[in-house]
Design a protein around this motif. Sequence first.
Motif, short mmCIF file in Angstrom:
data_model
loop_
_atom_site.label_atom_id
_atom_site.label_comp_id
_atom_site.label_asym_id
_atom_site.label_seq_id
_atom_site.Cartn_x
_atom_site.Cartn_y
_atom_site.Cartn_z
N THR A 3 0.81 19.65 -19.03
CA THR A 3 1.58 18.46 -18.69
C THR A 3 0.74 17.21 -18.93
OG1 THR A 3 0.85 18.43 -16.37
CG2 THR A 3 2.86 19.70 -16.88
N ALA A 4 1.42 16.10 -19.19
CA ALA A 4 0.78 14.80 -19.29
C ALA A 4 1.49 13.89 -18.29
CB ALA A 4 0.90 14.24 -20.70
N ARG A 5 0.71 13.30 -17.36
CA ARG A 5 1.29 12.51 -16.29
C ARG A 5 0.53 11.20 -16.15
NH1 ARG A 5 2.56 16.99 -11.59
NH2 ARG A 5 3.51 15.17 -10.59
N PHE A 6 1.10 10.29 -15.38
CA PHE A 6 0.48 9.00 -15.11
C PHE A 6 0.29 8.83 -13.60
CE2 PHE A 6 2.88 8.49 -19.05
CZ PHE A 6 1.95 7.90 -19.89
N PRO A 7 -0.72 8.07 -13.17
CA PRO A 7 -0.88 7.82 -11.74
C PRO A 7 0.32 7.10 -11.12
CG PRO A 7 -2.88 7.25 -12.92
CD PRO A 7 -1.83 7.51 -13.95
N ALA A 8 0.90 6.15 -11.86
CA ALA A 8 2.12 5.44 -11.45
C ALA A 8 2.00 4.84 -10.05
CB ALA A 8 3.32 6.39 -11.52
N ILE A 9 0.95 4.06 -9.83
CA ILE A 9 0.76 3.44 -8.51
C ILE A 9 0.71 1.91 -8.61
CG2 ILE A 9 -0.24 5.39 -7.29
CD1 ILE A 9 -2.98 4.53 -8.07
N GLY A 10 1.45 1.38 -9.58
CA GLY A 10 1.60 -0.07 -9.65
C GLY A 10 0.64 -0.75 -10.60
N ASP A 11 0.38 -2.01 -10.33
CA ASP A 11 -0.48 -2.81 -11.20
C ASP A 11 -1.86 -2.18 -11.40
OD1 ASP A 11 1.42 -4.72 -11.67
OD2 ASP A 11 0.63 -6.18 -10.25
N ILE A 12 -2.39 -1.56 -10.36
CA ILE A 12 -3.75 -1.04 -10.47
C ILE A 12 -3.83 0.17 -11.38
CG2 ILE A 12 -4.43 -1.94 -8.21
CD1 ILE A 12 -4.15 0.91 -7.09
N SER A 13 -2.69 0.78 -11.73
CA SER A 13 -2.72 1.86 -12.71
C SER A 13 -2.02 1.45 -14.01
CB SER A 13 -2.06 3.12 -12.14
OG SER A 13 -0.68 2.92 -11.85
N GLY A 14 -1.81 0.12 -14.18
CA GLY A 14 -1.29 -0.38 -15.45
C GLY A 14 0.21 -0.31 -15.61
#
Length: 370
Positions: A171-182
């Motif tokens: 799998t490929a995922r993103f942190p998705a926690i707002g501005d601090i994760s882009g």
Amino acid sequence: MGAIRAVDVGGLSGAGEAGTASASRPAPPSTADLSDVVLAVDGGGSKTDVMAIALDGTLVGHARGPGSNPQTRGWHVTGPILDDVRARVLRGLGGRRIVTTHVYLAGLDLHDELVAAEAALRHWDEDGGAPDVLDNDLFALLRAGTLSPDAAALVCGTGINALAVRADGATARFPAIGDISGDWGGGAYLGNRALWHAARAEDGRGPATGLTQAVPASLGYDTVREVTEAIHFGRLEHQAVGRLSPVLFQVAQAGDPVARSVVERQAEEIVLMASVALERLGLGGSAASPVPVVLGGGVLAARHPLLVDGVVDGLAERVPGAVPTWVTAPPVLGAGLAALESVGAGAAALDRYREAVLGRSFASTAAPIR
């Protein structure tokens, strides 16, 4: 403009889900009977759905509550919401046995968040079983849109997130926690941009835009300054900004260049997130190897032409194998399909559940079905 495929949810039968969450421990089919049920839980930024489904696919109970994203609300808020919505469903089961529970929540992006979620819901064991599958709500969206083992899913609702899965389990995922994760985008963010541009246009710092009139009018005020002060002094809840996303799209559709630029930027970000996730797994690089890109969430489900065109054209240019696949059904559809499949339910049961979900109104916090 590239071709659009709106997903035919009625045709997605059969076993196997693209991207399974945690390891599961459901009862084997041989020990179950048709009085047993599975529980499917989907919690996003704006709503929470809990479904009780008989093993033949009959919808036995449904309740809806407010959003239950633990990343933004914290478990001190999310936990009671989930407990309450689930309890409303359990009260109508009449002693039916729960053979498995699948829970998919927005905001479960990092390992520590998954660990915290498991601990927070462990007490469900006392009245029917802690979750057997617990993961991000993108997996529910993915199952609602495709059976392909190679696929991507992107949600643009209150927030934005994406993942890709491959047949070998990668799998490929993103942190998705707002501005601090882009991160960039989602309904709440777009609403904020609408107010930001409106404020700057009204006081002269930014270019003129129809948002200057549309934003305050949609909230019952005469000027943007009044909106700003109402939020600042607590006369207007800050969450009201999230309701400005549809206003942004309306003004953009009317041709306003400022609003259009924001929508176009959102389309670019959707394409970027989905394509990067696929590229990290080596998927979608050739038109000869098509890969579904399942698109869901309130912003995407509205199918605004400007956003649709940008996403379809952008994916066609960057990911030749991408097949944009819109899902407008509630993500709890995918959660329930996955739960039923895990206990061996057949195609007829999956179709029965799908028809029940698609035929149900999700506008209210309904009591369990009698």
